[in-house]
Design a protein around this motif. Structure first.
Motif, PDB file in Angstrom:
ATOM      1  N   HIS A   1       3.651  -9.758 -10.328  1.00 17.86           N
ATOM      2  CA  HIS A   1       3.676  -9.804  -8.871  1.00 17.86           C
ATOM      3  C   HIS A   1       2.514 -10.631  -8.358  1.00 17.86           C
ATOM      4  CE1 HIS A   1       1.178  -6.127  -9.659  1.00 17.86           C
ATOM      5  NE2 HIS A   1       0.456  -6.612  -8.663  1.00 17.86           N
TER       6      HIS A   1
ATOM      7  N   LEU B   1       0.410 -11.382  -4.560  1.00 17.63           N
ATOM      8  CA  LEU B   1       0.215 -10.986  -3.170  1.00 17.63           C
ATOM      9  C   LEU B   1      -0.896 -11.814  -2.542  1.00 17.63           C
ATOM     10  CD1 LEU B   1       0.113  -7.073  -3.518  1.00 17.63           C
ATOM     11  CD2 LEU B   1       2.008  -8.412  -2.612  1.00 17.63           C
TER      12      LEU B   1
ATOM     13  N   ILE C   1       0.551  -8.275   4.464  1.00 26.14           N
ATOM     14  CA  ILE C   1       1.012  -9.200   3.426  1.00 26.14           C
ATOM     15  C   ILE C   1       1.480 -10.498   4.083  1.00 26.14           C
ATOM     16  CG2 ILE C   1       2.716  -9.579   1.611  1.00 26.14           C
ATOM     17  CD1 ILE C   1       2.810  -6.529   1.246  1.00 26.14           C
TER      18      ILE C   1
ATOM     19  N   VAL D   1       4.264 -13.194  -0.803  1.00 27.16           N
ATOM     20  CA  VAL D   1       4.563 -12.175  -1.805  1.00 27.16           C
ATOM     21  C   VAL D   1       5.623 -12.687  -2.771  1.00 27.16           C
ATOM     22  CG1 VAL D   1       6.320 -11.116  -0.306  1.00 27.16           C
ATOM     23  CG2 VAL D   1       5.299  -9.770  -2.139  1.00 27.16           C
TER      24      VAL D   1
ATOM     25  N   GLU E   1       7.484 -10.642  -6.380  1.00 31.82           N
ATOM     26  CA  GLU E   1       7.423  -9.618  -7.429  1.00 31.82           C
ATOM     27  C   GLU E   1       8.766  -9.562  -8.146  1.00 31.82           C
ATOM     28  OE1 GLU E   1       9.108  -6.557  -7.738  1.00 31.82           O
ATOM     29  OE2 GLU E   1      10.291  -6.893  -5.923  1.00 31.82           O
TER      30      GLU E   1
ATOM     31  N   LEU F   1       6.543  -2.059  -2.871  1.00 31.03           N
ATOM     32  CA  LEU F   1       5.922  -2.741  -1.740  1.00 31.03           C
ATOM     33  C   LEU F   1       6.473  -2.196  -0.430  1.00 31.03           C
ATOM     34  CD1 LEU F   1       6.072  -6.419  -3.041  1.00 31.03           C
ATOM     35  CD2 LEU F   1       4.017  -5.022  -2.787  1.00 31.03           C
TER      36      LEU F   1
END
Length: 478
Positions: free
Chosen positions: A317, A319, A327, A330, A332, A338
């Motif tokens: 992931h 971020l 956030i 992003v 993932e 999340l």
């Protein structure tokens, strides 16, 4: 024979033109060709498709050639206006208004049709400008993120294109230089020009007519270097992009040009070899990958999302979190839990306080990476976080993997460990009972208003770009 609605409409207008030019009524022409006048009326109004034999008889009866009837051009200006109005009134933008279409009669003047068409053109222009509401934009962004998740954030066609362009420019290894980027631009017929008066709404401007790519004279904050901006501008041409048709198209194009730039700055073959060797040595680190190719920490972390799963077999992931915990970027594919809203959007959501993406802001030494294990409802994750700042505020960059894959990374020996039960609000969002009992009803904070709540989504085919400023800039630099 013609088959589409527009073609039948044009055909009908041409038949009417030659019929009236011959001085025939519908019934008179019908009698000459052996069909009812009402049947001819349907044909002239584009409601029925005639047989080729009937068209030949109509041509003979009106003194025209068959090719005259089958021409794709309207027979006169009036017919062209009527055809365009019919097309406009059948468009989705008009039909969804629920208004009845205007019925075209002989008494409707050409000037009136032109005025109505002008209103339709303005409706279509505004439809193109307001290409998404904020909710539609969030949905489009979420759909794009989920599509990329299914692909492990990997686009092989763009990888191949970048490798081809780099080879043609003579780049083989090491950090991509500004000189090589200039060579890549020249091979596409462009010159890189650094201008101090670029409009604030733009990062670069490409003059397609004169073969110039205008860039700012120095890197702008946030790690977007001149090499990356130049490569992104070139990518639009290499990928055959057209002006975006909607916000989803705009987001897709932005993703693709960013991806192409990353592929050039951190080429596939060399990057995969670097990462595979680091895994073999159990010493994977974002900072080493960053330094090997002369890019930012964020760019290196994002590039790892393209390559680690596809070529090294490690889900992960990524971020980017702002100082307030929201956030902003992003990815993932390792099932890290999340926060998300009802549309499935993650961007803008507040990440758990227990995640290192937030706890790293409290670290005294911010010059090195911060390592942490985090126990979550979806399992334990190891992560590496680096903080930074821009004039707009602080941010953190996090790259993490499931517990079993931590063994390949530097920093796996950390003893820093946290437990997150988010999205359970008792984890970090709900005040402790003792504090709530002591202060509830006794505190009145003055909230800071987030102006983005009142800001409409930028308009235009290129959202937020002021065309007046762009054209004035290009005129100055002719």
């Amino acid at each position: 024979m013609p088959s589409s609605t527009i073609e039948l409409t044009t055909l009908g207008h041409r038949i009417r033109h030659y019929r009236t030019s011959a001085g025939l009524t519908l019934d008179e022409l019908g009698l000459a060709v052996g069909v009812a006048g009402s049947h001819l009326s349907l044909i002239e109004n584009g409601k029925r498709e005639p047989k080729l034999s009937l068209l030949q008889e109509i041509a003979t009866a009106t003194g025209a050639q068959l090719s005259d009837l089958l021409s794709s051009e309207p027979p006169n200006r009036r017919a062209a206006l009527e055809i365009e109005l019919e097309r406009a009134q059948s468009a989705h933008a008009f039909r969804r208004l629920g208004l009845p279409p205007i019925r075209v009669t002989k008494g409707l003047s050409a000037e009136t049709i032109e005025t109505v068409l002008g209103l339709h053109h303005e409706l279509q222009r505004r439809e193109r400008e307001a290409i998404a509401t904020p909710e539609e934009a969030r949905r489009a962004n979420t759909e794009l993120r989920l599509r990329m998740r299914e692909r492990n954030n990997y686009l092989p066609d763009i990888e191949k294109l970048a490798e081809k362009q780099l080879k043609a420019a003579g780049h083989t290894a090491g950090a991509l230089t500004h000189r090589t980027v200039s060579i890549m631009a020249a091979q596409l017929g462009f010159e890189l020009i650094y201008a101090s008066d670029l409009p604030q709404s733009t990062r670069s401007i490409t003059d397609l007519e004169n073969g110039r790519i205008y860039l700012p004279p120095a890197s702008i904050p946030g790690g977007h270097g001149l090499r990356s901006m130049a490569l992104q501008a070139m990518a639009h041409r290499l990928l055959g992009h057209q002006p975006p048709s909607d916000y989803a198209d705009f987001l897709q194009q932005r993703l693709e040009i960013n991806y192409y730039a990353a592929c050039c700055l951190m080429p596939l073959t060399n990057s995969v070899a670097f990462l595979q060797q680091a895994k073999k040595e159990r010493d994977l680190a974002v900072e080493d990958f960053r330094d090997a190719f002369g890019v930012t920490h964020e760019a290196a972390g994002m590039r790892m999302t393209n390559l680690l799963t596809e070529h090294v077999g490690i889900p992960l992931h990524f971020l980017r979190v702002d100082g307030d915990g929201a956030i902003s970027r992003v990815f993932e594919n390792d099932d890290l839990p999340l926060p998300m809203d009802v549309t499935g959007a993650v961007e803008g959501q507040i990440v758990c306080r227990k995640f290192s993406a937030r706890s790293a802001f409290a670290e005294q030494n911010r010059t090195t990476e911060h390592y942490q294990y985090t126990d979550t409802p979806s399992g334990t994750f190891w992560c590496s976080t680096q903080t930074g700042s821009t004039p707009e505020g602080e941010f953190s960059i996090t790259v993490g993997v499931p517990f079993d894959d931590a063994k390949w990374f530097r920093g796996r020996e950390t003893t820093q460990r946290a437990t997150s039960t988010c999205p359970d609000e008792a984890c970090c969002r709900r005040p402790a009972a003792e504090a709530a009992n002591r202060w509830e009803g006794k505190a009145w904070p003055s909230a800071r208003v987030h102006m983005q709540m009142f800001t409409p989504l930028p308009r235009g085919a290129f959202p937020g770009v002021d065309d007046n400023e762009v054209y004035a800039f290009l005129d100055r630099h002719l």
